[in-house]
Enzyme design. Structure first.
Site, short mmCIF file in Angstrom:
data_model
loop_
_atom_site.label_atom_id
_atom_site.label_comp_id
_atom_site.label_asym_id
_atom_site.label_seq_id
_atom_site.Cartn_x
_atom_site.Cartn_y
_atom_site.Cartn_z
CE LYS A 151 -3.79 -2.46 2.22
NZ LYS A 151 -4.54 -2.83 3.43
CD GLN B 196 -3.56 -4.53 6.58
OE1 GLN B 196 -3.65 -3.47 5.97
NE2 GLN B 196 -4.01 -5.67 6.06
CG ASP C 97 -9.49 0.13 5.36
OD1 ASP C 97 -9.31 -0.41 4.26
OD2 ASP C 97 -8.74 -0.03 6.34
N1 GUN Z 1 -7.07 -6.77 6.22
C1 GUN Z 1 -7.42 -7.46 5.12
N2 GUN Z 1 -7.97 -6.65 4.19
C2 GUN Z 1 -7.95 -5.41 4.72
C3 GUN Z 1 -8.36 -4.14 4.22
O1 GUN Z 1 -8.89 -3.98 3.10
N3 GUN Z 1 -8.16 -3.09 5.07
C4 GUN Z 1 -7.61 -3.24 6.32
N4 GUN Z 1 -7.47 -2.15 7.08
N5 GUN Z 1 -7.22 -4.40 6.79
C5 GUN Z 1 -7.38 -5.49 5.99
#
Ligand code: GUN
Length: 294
Positions: A54, A98, A121
């Site tokens: 990311k 995350q 998100d």
């Molecule tokens: N863990 C798995 N997929 C995601 C996501 O799209 N965002 C976040 N914050 N954590 C994740």
């Protein structure tokens, strides 16, 4: 018949090119640089690699990106204080914590603490509520990426029988909601299967479109699907390690066999994964625009 491969890598590349131009324009015309912070608690290798990807993508697009990695023993209180600090930081437009978080931290409480206008998100209850109502909001990145893949691949969803496997808050529940709405990649008839579903195969065999988001490698097999099905495979399962030490990944769908029956299918890797990251960037740029009244 061998299926058309729906490449997330290629689609994501095209959207990133569009975003790169938009970010450059924001800087040039408005002196605005979108800012993203990713917060990772602990050392889960999969989460580490997602967060690194990311940040790398953000940098490549000209988005300001900060990565905070916290010890696995970090208290809920300290994490909440950090979220608050970024809520108040004008340079930061998007905050991503995350998931999953360590067990001693209440995930809901942390997601609630993120300013909904910085919730790139799309996990804050305010954004989830707006999404369900079909109002303008940040859409969660993986479902948003799936909608884009279906639209750009020209898959007809109106009136289609869509069978979703997996009822997570991140994928299953939101994609079910979005695809039943009157919108692009919507107007579908939805069946949402989960661990208590009685006859999964009967549902899968009816499906025009299957969206698999369970986290079990190769769970869906060729004998469970009909000819001409479109398959979106969200699973990212580590099934081994290559000689060079890289994780070997498999989806939730038995790709080699199912591609011989399907009309179209996403690969793993190179399917939904790159789209998720790209939609995060899109949301971050949207957040920066909104924060600056653009
Ligand atoms: N863990 C798995 N997929 C995601 C996501 O799209 N965002 C976040 N914050 N954590 C994740």
């Amino acid at each position: 018949m061998s299926a058309k491969i729906i490449s997330g890598t290629e689609t994501a590349k095209a959207i990133r090119e569009e975003l790169k131009v938009e970010v450059a324009e924001l800087k040039e015309k408005h002196d605005v640089v979108p800012g993203l912070v990713t917060i990772l608690v602990g050392e889960d290798p999969a989460s580490q690699s997602y967060v690194a990807a990311k940040n790398k993508t953000a940098h490549a697009l000209g988005i300001h990106s900060e990565q905070v990695t916290l010890d696995v023993d970090t208290s809920e209180e300290d994490l909440l204080a950090l979220v608050k600090k970024y809520n108040d930081d004008a340079q930061i437009n998007g905050i991503l914590v995350q998931l999953p978080l360590p067990k001693h931290i209440n995930e809901g409480k942390v997601l609630d603490a993120i300013d909904p206008t910085k919730d790139v998100d799309g996990f804050h209850p305010v954004n989830v509520g707006k999404m369900v109502l079909g109002e303008q909001c940040f859409l969660p990145c993986t479902p948003h990426g799936i909608l884009e893949l279906l639209t750009r691949a020209g898959v007809e969803t109106s009136g289609a029988e869509v069978v979703i496997v997996g009822r997570s808050n991140i994928v299953g529940k939101p994609i079910a909601n979005l695809m039943l709405q009157k919108r692009d990649a919507g107007n579908a008839t939805i069946t949402l299967c989960h661990t208590r579903t009685k006859d999964m195969t009967a549902h899968l065999k009816r499906a025009d479109i299957i969206i698999a988001a369970v986290g079990v490698a190769n769970m869906i097999t060729a004998d469970q699907v009909k000819d001409g099905v479109v398959v979106i495979d969200v699973g990212v399962n580590r099934v081994g390690v290559s000689k060079t030490g890289k994780a070997i990944l498999a989806g939730d769908v038995d790709f080699d066999a199912v591609k011989e029956k399907a009309a179209a299918i996403t690969p793993v890797p190179g399917g939904v994964g790159p789209m998720t990251i790209t939609m995060l960037m899109k949301n971050t740029v949207q957040a920066a625009r909104q924060a600056n009244g653009l």
